[in-house]
Design an enzyme around this catalytic site. Sequence first.
Site, PDB file in Angstrom:
ATOM      1  N   SER A 272       0.446  -0.422  -5.806  1.00 50.41           N
ATOM      2  CA  SER A 272       0.636  -0.490  -4.365  1.00 50.41           C
ATOM      3  C   SER A 272       0.401  -1.911  -3.890  1.00 50.41           C
ATOM      4  O   SER A 272      -0.320  -2.681  -4.544  1.00 50.41           O
ATOM      5  CB  SER A 272      -0.358   0.461  -3.676  1.00 50.41           C
ATOM      6  OG  SER A 272      -0.463   0.204  -2.300  1.00 50.41           O
TER       7      SER A 272
ATOM      8  N   TYR B  74      -9.120   2.584  -2.256  1.00 49.92           N
ATOM      9  CA  TYR B  74      -7.839   2.766  -2.954  1.00 49.92           C
ATOM     10  C   TYR B  74      -7.315   1.428  -3.464  1.00 49.92           C
ATOM     11  O   TYR B  74      -6.850   1.329  -4.607  1.00 49.92           O
ATOM     12  CB  TYR B  74      -6.847   3.400  -1.985  1.00 49.92           C
ATOM     13  CG  TYR B  74      -5.474   3.656  -2.556  1.00 49.92           C
ATOM     14  CD1 TYR B  74      -5.225   4.772  -3.344  1.00 49.92           C
ATOM     15  CD2 TYR B  74      -4.418   2.781  -2.302  1.00 49.92           C
ATOM     16  CE1 TYR B  74      -3.960   5.019  -3.863  1.00 49.92           C
ATOM     17  CE2 TYR B  74      -3.152   3.015  -2.808  1.00 49.92           C
ATOM     18  CZ  TYR B  74      -2.926   4.128  -3.587  1.00 49.92           C
ATOM     19  OH  TYR B  74      -1.660   4.365  -4.097  1.00 49.92           O
TER      20      TYR B  74
END
Length: 216
Positions: free
Chosen positions: A130, A143
């Site tokens: 990501s 995250y």
Amino acid sequence: MPTAIITGASRGLGRALTSALATAGWTVVVDGRTLTAAPAEPGVIPVPGDVTDPDHRVALVEAALATGRLDLLVNNAGILGPSPQPPLADYPLATLRDVFEVNVVAPLALTQLALPALRKHDGAVVTITSDAAVEAYAGWGGYGAAKAAAEQASHVLAVEEPDLRVWWVDPGDLRTQMHAEAFPGEDISDRPLPETVTPAFLDLVTARPASGRVRL
């Protein structure tokens, strides 16, 4: 006929990648905590379970080897963590350990099991990452840190396994359940569907460029 393992294939990007590879003629071994035992389509071998379970990881690799080969491992399964995303000052540490277990430790453990077969067939390892791994977004510390760790592990693996292809792949913001959980109460209908990135993914595994970070 090449064989792939894709984790987290019950929905979202994992499901889209599974359909794309199966349509292209691959045999695809898939897992997911909410996956059913029935094949979703021809060429797909479901192995329901949780990738953090050591016995389940063994079952995934064994299912792939039963086809005669293993050419590709896609570490797609992941968890976001709390929703909404808390600042690091308030991040629950027990949850942070879970986020790292799913996004970092389990993919590495599965990769370790798959490496002997991947080496035999000039295989490839894809880890879905990501932009949160490389950009500092408020609220994304847990995250993002996990994805950054997964990227660095991939980078080192690429150096240690020069005969393989190792890619850490950023698919961009997609219209998935996880993305909706990241922005609770917001309309994410402007994000593209996961199926929009599958042509670029197929090009990647077909063209086999040098190991590295890839943005679909």
